[in-house]
Design a protein around this motif. Structure first.
Motif, PDB file in Angstrom:
ATOM      1  N   PHE A  86       0.675  -1.252  -0.172  1.00 59.61           N
ATOM      2  CA  PHE A  86      -0.011  -0.062  -0.029  1.00 59.61           C
ATOM      3  C   PHE A  86       0.722   1.035  -0.090  1.00 59.61           C
ATOM      4  O   PHE A  86       0.417   2.393  -0.251  1.00 59.61           O
ATOM      5  N   SER A  87       2.085   1.261   0.428  1.00 59.43           N
ATOM      6  CA  SER A  87       2.752   2.428   0.546  1.00 59.43           C
ATOM      7  C   SER A  87       3.461   3.035  -0.649  1.00 59.43           C
ATOM      8  O   SER A  87       3.208   4.074  -0.983  1.00 59.43           O
ATOM      9  N   VAL A 115       0.110  11.246   8.407  1.00 58.30           N
ATOM     10  CA  VAL A 115       0.731   9.887   9.021  1.00 58.30           C
ATOM     11  C   VAL A 115      -0.468   9.420  10.030  1.00 58.30           C
ATOM     12  O   VAL A 115      -0.245   8.160   9.924  1.00 58.30           O
ATOM     13  N   LYS A 116      -1.187  10.250  10.852  1.00 55.36           N
ATOM     14  CA  LYS A 116      -2.016   9.584  11.499  1.00 55.36           C
ATOM     15  C   LYS A 116      -3.338   8.898  10.958  1.00 55.36           C
ATOM     16  O   LYS A 116      -3.421   7.536  11.279  1.00 55.36           O
ATOM     17  N   TYR A 117      -3.823   9.249   9.732  1.00 54.82           N
ATOM     18  CA  TYR A 117      -4.935   8.557   9.270  1.00 54.82           C
ATOM     19  C   TYR A 117      -4.284   7.404   8.280  1.00 54.82           C
ATOM     20  O   TYR A 117      -4.762   6.200   8.287  1.00 54.82           O
ATOM     21  N   VAL A 121      -5.406   3.423   8.927  1.00 54.47           N
ATOM     22  CA  VAL A 121      -5.918   2.616   8.127  1.00 54.47           C
ATOM     23  C   VAL A 121      -4.788   1.364   8.031  1.00 54.47           C
ATOM     24  O   VAL A 121      -5.314   0.263   7.960  1.00 54.47           O
ATOM     25  N   VAL A 122      -3.573   1.527   7.885  1.00 51.47           N
ATOM     26  CA  VAL A 122      -2.636   0.475   7.559  1.00 51.47           C
ATOM     27  C   VAL A 122      -2.449  -0.435   9.008  1.00 51.47           C
ATOM     28  O   VAL A 122      -2.231  -1.900   8.746  1.00 51.47           O
ATOM     29  N   SER A 123      -2.627  -0.032  10.078  1.00 49.87           N
ATOM     30  CA  SER A 123      -2.593  -0.615  11.111  1.00 49.87           C
ATOM     31  C   SER A 123      -3.942  -1.511  11.284  1.00 49.87           C
ATOM     32  O   SER A 123      -3.982  -2.642  11.698  1.00 49.87           O
ATOM     33  N   SER A 124      -5.154  -1.134  10.718  1.00 48.93           N
ATOM     34  CA  SER A 124      -6.268  -1.872  10.604  1.00 48.93           C
ATOM     35  C   SER A 124      -6.117  -3.208   9.713  1.00 48.93           C
ATOM     36  O   SER A 124      -6.429  -4.359   9.866  1.00 48.93           O
ATOM     37  N   LEU A 125      -5.419  -2.694   8.673  1.00 44.62           N
ATOM     38  CA  LEU A 125      -5.061  -3.922   7.450  1.00 44.62           C
ATOM     39  C   LEU A 125      -3.921  -4.749   8.389  1.00 44.62           C
ATOM     40  O   LEU A 125      -4.082  -5.862   8.184  1.00 44.62           O
TER      41      LEU A 125
END
Length: 183
Positions: A86-87, A115-117, A121-125
């Motif tokens: 995703f990066s 960075v927060k958003y 999202v990426v932490s959820s993934l």
């Protein structure tokens, strides 16, 4: 890597010149080409070093832990890379948005929010990858169960690199490729 970069540029030019409704706007300008090459070369130094460092880890694991550990590590890396993939689109999207804005002021207000958003999202993934790997690996690939702890070790780094790529996208879009390569 180089083939992908070159293919992207060539296919974009073909689209722009041959198929796009904006083809009449395309005018070859040697000075603009030089500016793009100068800007792009600074940005690509960082991308190239990142790409080279992404694959040297397999050799290091084979050297220190043995060839057998490479299989477990390879499974863990592929699962962690589901997040890392995703990066690049995030970097491209943010660089495009910030280039279109032509933001000349301070980025202090944008970078923490992005960075927060992105991190959320990426932490959820990443949490989804953890669930996926802990449920499906024992069922589908039981011989690779030792790779599950490696996934848990690698995921925080892939979340961090994705947030880092978001910052890189903002810097590139804001016309700071040298700063992006330094980071």
């Amino acid at each position: 890597f180089f083939g992908g970069v070159i293919a992207t540029v060539v296919s974009s030019l073909i689209y722009l010149v041959a198929l796009s409704s904006h083809r009449s706007d395309f005018v070859f300008d040697r000075r603009a080409l030089w500016q793009c090459l100068h800007f792009g070369s600074k940005a690509q130094i960082g991308s190239l070093s990142q790409y080279m460092s992404n694959r040297i880890d397999m050799l290091m694991v084979a050297y220190w832990a043995g060839v057998g550990a490479v299989a477990y590590y390879a499974i863990a890396v592929r699962l962690a890379e589901l997040i890392w993939n995703f990066s690049n689109p995030i970097e491209l999207a943010l660089s495009t948005v910030f280039a279109q804005r032509r933001q000349t002021g301070s980025l202090d207000q944008y970078i923490p929010r992005v960075v927060k958003y992105v991190g959320l999202v990426v932490s959820s993934l990443a949490f989804g990858v953890v669930l996926f790997s802990t449920i499906l690996i024992p069922v589908v690939l039981p011989q690779y169960i030792p790779s599950i702890p490696l996934v848990l070790i690698l995921l925080p780094g892939t979340v961090a690199i994705t947030m880092f790529q978001a910052v890189i996208g903002i810097l590139l879009g804001n016309g700071q490729p040298a700063m992006a390569s330094k980071l």
